[in-house]
Design a protein around this motif. Structure first.
Motif, PDB file in Angstrom:
ATOM      1  N   ILE A 211     -17.985  37.463  -4.912  1.00 13.02           N
ATOM      2  CA  ILE A 211     -17.984  36.371  -5.826  1.00 13.02           C
ATOM      3  C   ILE A 211     -19.413  36.717  -7.046  1.00 13.02           C
ATOM      4  CG2 ILE A 211     -18.948  33.894  -5.911  1.00 13.02           C
ATOM      5  CD1 ILE A 211     -17.448  33.589  -3.257  1.00 13.02           C
ATOM      6  N   PHE A 212     -20.374  37.339  -6.434  1.00 12.86           N
ATOM      7  CA  PHE A 212     -21.456  37.630  -7.317  1.00 12.86           C
ATOM      8  C   PHE A 212     -21.000  38.716  -8.481  1.00 12.86           C
ATOM      9  CE2 PHE A 212     -24.700  40.781  -8.226  1.00 12.86           C
ATOM     10  CZ  PHE A 212     -25.943  39.922  -8.684  1.00 12.86           C
ATOM     11  N   LEU A 213     -20.250  39.749  -7.649  1.00 12.91           N
ATOM     12  CA  LEU A 213     -19.536  40.775  -8.801  1.00 12.91           C
ATOM     13  C   LEU A 213     -18.692  40.123  -9.874  1.00 12.91           C
ATOM     14  CD1 LEU A 213     -19.291  43.633  -9.699  1.00 12.91           C
ATOM     15  CD2 LEU A 213     -17.585  44.007  -7.991  1.00 12.91           C
TER      16      LEU A 213
ATOM     17  N   THR B 133     -11.193  35.783 -10.479  1.00  7.32           N
ATOM     18  CA  THR B 133     -10.609  35.722  -9.109  1.00  7.32           C
ATOM     19  C   THR B 133      -9.749  36.850  -8.929  1.00  7.32           C
ATOM     20  OG1 THR B 133      -9.934  33.446  -9.769  1.00  7.32           O
ATOM     21  CG2 THR B 133      -8.553  34.258  -8.424  1.00  7.32           C
ATOM     22  N   THR B 134      -9.308  37.626  -9.589  1.00  6.16           N
ATOM     23  CA  THR B 134      -8.716  38.912  -9.385  1.00  6.16           C
ATOM     24  C   THR B 134      -9.818  39.906  -8.644  1.00  6.16           C
ATOM     25  OG1 THR B 134      -7.099  38.873 -11.258  1.00  6.16           O
ATOM     26  CG2 THR B 134      -7.578  41.089 -10.240  1.00  6.16           C
ATOM     27  N   ILE B 135     -11.012  40.058  -9.132  1.00  7.98           N
ATOM     28  CA  ILE B 135     -12.057  40.773  -8.769  1.00  7.98           C
ATOM     29  C   ILE B 135     -12.512  40.359  -7.231  1.00  7.98           C
ATOM     30  CG2 ILE B 135     -14.585  41.433  -9.018  1.00  7.98           C
ATOM     31  CD1 ILE B 135     -14.310  41.434 -11.986  1.00  7.98           C
ATOM     32  N   ILE B 136     -12.596  38.970  -7.032  1.00  8.27           N
ATOM     33  CA  ILE B 136     -12.760  38.352  -5.735  1.00  8.27           C
ATOM     34  C   ILE B 136     -11.811  38.791  -4.840  1.00  8.27           C
ATOM     35  CG2 ILE B 136     -13.112  36.381  -4.497  1.00  8.27           C
ATOM     36  CD1 ILE B 136     -14.357  35.333  -7.016  1.00  8.27           C
TER      37      ILE B 136
ATOM     38  N   ARG C  20     -18.684  37.094 -11.126  1.00  3.93           N
ATOM     39  CA  ARG C  20     -19.551  36.361 -11.965  1.00  3.93           C
ATOM     40  C   ARG C  20     -20.296  37.142 -12.827  1.00  3.93           C
ATOM     41  NH1 ARG C  20     -22.005  31.391  -8.204  1.00  3.93           N
ATOM     42  NH2 ARG C  20     -19.951  30.162  -7.688  1.00  3.93           N
ATOM     43  N   ARG C  21     -20.806  38.258 -12.169  1.00  7.63           N
ATOM     44  CA  ARG C  21     -21.595  39.110 -13.133  1.00  7.63           C
ATOM     45  C   ARG C  21     -20.803  39.636 -14.129  1.00  7.63           C
ATOM     46  NH1 ARG C  21     -26.267  40.498 -15.175  1.00  7.63           N
ATOM     47  NH2 ARG C  21     -26.594  42.686 -15.423  1.00  7.63           N
ATOM     48  N   VAL C  22     -19.797  40.081 -13.800  1.00 10.67           N
ATOM     49  CA  VAL C  22     -18.746  40.963 -14.788  1.00 10.67           C
ATOM     50  C   VAL C  22     -18.316  39.870 -15.860  1.00 10.67           C
ATOM     51  CG1 VAL C  22     -16.351  41.737 -15.067  1.00 10.67           C
ATOM     52  CG2 VAL C  22     -17.965  42.467 -13.039  1.00 10.67           C
ATOM     53  N   ARG C  23     -18.042  38.616 -15.357  1.00  7.16           N
ATOM     54  CA  ARG C  23     -17.542  37.538 -16.218  1.00  7.16           C
ATOM     55  C   ARG C  23     -18.754  37.295 -17.346  1.00  7.16           C
ATOM     56  NH1 ARG C  23     -13.906  33.557 -16.869  1.00  7.16           N
ATOM     57  NH2 ARG C  23     -14.504  31.755 -17.800  1.00  7.16           N
ATOM     58  N   LYS C  24     -20.047  37.274 -16.728  1.00  7.01           N
ATOM     59  CA  LYS C  24     -21.108  37.301 -17.670  1.00  7.01           C
ATOM     60  C   LYS C  24     -21.160  38.231 -18.788  1.00  7.01           C
ATOM     61  CE  LYS C  24     -26.225  36.358 -17.774  1.00  7.01           C
ATOM     62  NZ  LYS C  24     -27.432  36.245 -16.910  1.00  7.01           N
ATOM     63  N   ILE C  25     -21.285  39.568 -18.425  1.00  8.48           N
ATOM     64  CA  ILE C  25     -21.042  40.566 -18.927  1.00  8.48           C
ATOM     65  C   ILE C  25     -20.043  40.477 -20.139  1.00  8.48           C
ATOM     66  CG2 ILE C  25     -20.845  43.103 -19.158  1.00  8.48           C
ATOM     67  CD1 ILE C  25     -22.138  43.224 -16.601  1.00  8.48           C
ATOM     68  N   LEU C  26     -18.864  39.929 -19.829  1.00 12.69           N
ATOM     69  CA  LEU C  26     -17.944  39.883 -20.861  1.00 12.69           C
ATOM     70  C   LEU C  26     -17.953  38.744 -21.658  1.00 12.69           C
ATOM     71  CD1 LEU C  26     -15.056  41.437 -18.734  1.00 12.69           C
ATOM     72  CD2 LEU C  26     -16.259  42.783 -20.360  1.00 12.69           C
TER      73      LEU C  26
ATOM     74  N   VAL D  19     -17.767  38.049   5.590  1.00  8.72           N
ATOM     75  CA  VAL D  19     -18.589  37.218   4.639  1.00  8.72           C
ATOM     76  C   VAL D  19     -19.569  37.682   3.690  1.00  8.72           C
ATOM     77  CG1 VAL D  19     -20.664  35.746   5.063  1.00  8.72           C
ATOM     78  CG2 VAL D  19     -18.566  35.575   6.789  1.00  8.72           C
ATOM     79  N   ILE D  20     -20.114  39.113   3.959  1.00  7.45           N
ATOM     80  CA  ILE D  20     -21.007  39.661   2.940  1.00  7.45           C
ATOM     81  C   ILE D  20     -20.030  40.144   1.892  1.00  7.45           C
ATOM     82  CG2 ILE D  20     -22.388  41.728   2.749  1.00  7.45           C
ATOM     83  CD1 ILE D  20     -23.802  39.547   4.272  1.00  7.45           C
TER      84      ILE D  20
END
Length: 539
Positions: A193-195, A12-15, A197-203, A186-187
């Motif tokens: 959101i993609f970033l 949420t913070t990243i978004i 989720r990606r960071v969360r997956k890496i961690l 929008v972009i």
């Protein structure tokens, strides 16, 4: 009252952060570009009006009609055609007296031009102004009209675009900017959101607070372990070393910082690089570090099935041996007590049987026999082996052998004085204990279940010769060549360390060993080690 700060998730913070940055950037872009677009739109409309007024002013139809060569009605027709084609609000032609010759409202033709800003053009100056006319506030471009020869001014042209039309054009230009800003936002949100989720997956789905807790727990665990831990990356550089590892390296004389150094620069035979290349773990590896022997386990570190480093856990082999000796001593004493208790219990059963049978006359003789035998055995060992620890160990082995219906016999020429250095006793116990155990195993199925042990001390050469002889199964030449190898055993896969320890202890004492064996006839181990006796003056 303290305000409790909400614990916002990392995703949420990243978004929120990325969206805020994107929106702020687009807002600044709008502020910088929006005004510029508005000004450019207005300038474009001014240029458009000026170009139309010049075109009308230089038109032969207008000039000839103003000079009287054509009917004045032609001016109105031409001006209206131009207005409709160019999409301006009005095209007004007037003479030097400001009398209109054309106007979108035909009823106003012949009347005086309204606005008060036509004075400059009647003086022959082309200009643009904003003024209120019969059609309201508008931007008006004025161009003088000259006669056919171009010598005298005969009138002027005013081309007008209402301010409402200008505002509509500016709004349309800004609308395109709004579309761009919305599209960018929008972009940006999708990318955020993609970033996230990606960071969360890496961690691995962990939040920063959880990562900090795991890191703290890992550091505490690494620093509290009694084993040295060392990790390297795929380039061979040290990435981690716990306190125990640093302590061992300091004791070996390596006081420099380990992190970031190449492992080969201070541990060339560590096998860590080999594990990275092969990806195969190496267990119970002996490594020399400036004279300190380490026992290490090395395992590759894999990420996504790719080797990215290696981790080694190790301990000082001297300390491990000391612990093993302590455990061996405890086990030895326990076995001795158990064997003696079992032997004593058997003798009690005999005495009980004699009592039941009322053989009272033979009972004293039997008890005296037992007592004398025991005293003779203890006395013999105590007389021949002056070191009480070694004497107790040999006595325990004799009791253990009798329990298994075997015999450990001490030769008549045995003589072991008290050693000057008491630490040598532990190494001798390791040697004797393993050799006697092997001999007892060898005579398990033999007819002669005797193991002969002798200790001969040469005072002049200060040398102790130890011999363990059995008439068991024996060994062929191939087995003799491998008998001291670590893990090799003629019995089963879970054994094969006893004779390896014997060899290590002999090497440690700067001694030597010879083995004579024949299949079916038995084996003789002869060990010679330096041995200094303790003088009476040392007490």
């Amino acid at each position: 009252m303290k305000l409790k700060i909400p614990n916002i998730r990392l995703q949420t913070t990243i978004i929120l952060l990325v969206c805020s940055v994107v929106i702020l950037a687009l807002l600044v872009t709008y502020l910088l570009i929006g005004e510029e677009v508005s000004e450019r739109t207005q300038v474009h409309l001014e240029e458009k009006a000026t170009n139309i007024s010049r075109m009308v002013a230089n038109s032969p139809v207008v000039i000839n009609s103003m000079e009287g060569e054509l009917p004045e009605e032609e001016i109105q027709t031409f001006a209206e055609d131009i207005r409709e084609v160019t999409n301006v609000d009005y095209v007004v032609v007037f003479d030097m007296n400001s009398v209109r010759k054309s106007h979108p409202d035909e009823e106003k033709i012949g009347k005086t031009f309204v606005g008060g800003d036509e004075g400059e053009v009647l003086k022959g100056n082309e200009h643009v102004s904003i003024a209120k006319g019969t059609l309201g506030m508008s931007l008006r471009s004025f161009t003088p009209i000259y006669n056919s020869e171009g010598t005298n001014q005969i009138g002027a042209v005013a081309v007008g675009i209402s301010l409402s039309s200008i505002e509509q054009a500016v709004s349309k230009s800004r609308y395109i900017i709004y579309i761009g800003i919305l599209f960018g936002a929008v972009i940006g949100v999708i990318g955020a959101i993609f970033l996230g989720r990606r960071v969360r997956k890496i961690l691995f789905g962990l939040e920063p607070s959880q990562i900090a807790k795991v890191l703290e727990e890992r550091n505490k665990m690494l620093q509290s372990t009694v084993e040295g831990i060392l990790t390297i990356d795929e380039d061979g550089k040290v990435t981690l070393a716990n306190d125990t590892a640093k302590k061992i390296f300091r004791e070996a004389g390596l006081k420099d910082e380990l992190i970031g150094k190449q492992i080969d620069s201070f541990m060339p035979d560590s096998n860590l690089i080999k594990v990275i290349r092969t990806g195969v773990p190496l267990l119970d590896q002996e490594t020399n570090l400036n004279g300190i022997t380490l026992l290490a386990n090395i395992v590759p570190i894999k990420v996504d099935n790719r080797v990215v480093g290696a981790i080694s856990t190790f301990r000082d082999l001297t300390e491990i041996k000391r612990l093993a000796e302590e455990l061996t001593g405890v086990k030895m004493y326990a076995e001795a007590l158990r064997a003696q208790a079992h032997e004593f219990k058997n003798k009690l059963h005999v005495i009980l049987g004699m009592v039941h049978m009322k053989s009272y006359d033979q009972l004293p003789e039997y008890i005296n026999q037992i007592t004398n035998h025991y005293q003779e055995e203890i006395g013999f060992i105590a007389k021949r082996i002056k070191d009480p620890i070694l004497a107790g160990f040999v006595l325990a082995k004799m009791s253990y052998a009798r329990e298994q219906n075997k015999n450990v016999l001490l030769s008549e020429d045995t003589l072991v004085p008290v050693p000057r250095n008491q630490e040598i006793t532990h190494e001798i116990i390791t040697i004797v204990g393993n050799l006697i155990d092997n001999a007892l195993e060898a005579v398990k199925n033999a007819k002669d279940k005797k193991v002969l042990v002798s200790f001969v001390f040469d005072e002049e050469e200060e040398c102790l010769t130890l011999e363990v002889k059995d008439k068991g199964i024996g060994m062929n030449e191939e087995k003799l060549n491998q008998v001291f190898e670590k893990g090799y055993s003629t019995k089963d896969s879970e054994r094969g360390y006893g004779l390896h320890l014997v060899n290590e202890s002999i090497q440690k004492l700067d001694g030597d060993v010879s083995v004579t064996s024949q299949p079916g006839k038995g084996t003789i181990f002869e060990v010679r080690i330096p041995y200094k006796s303790k003088d009476e003056s040392d007490d």
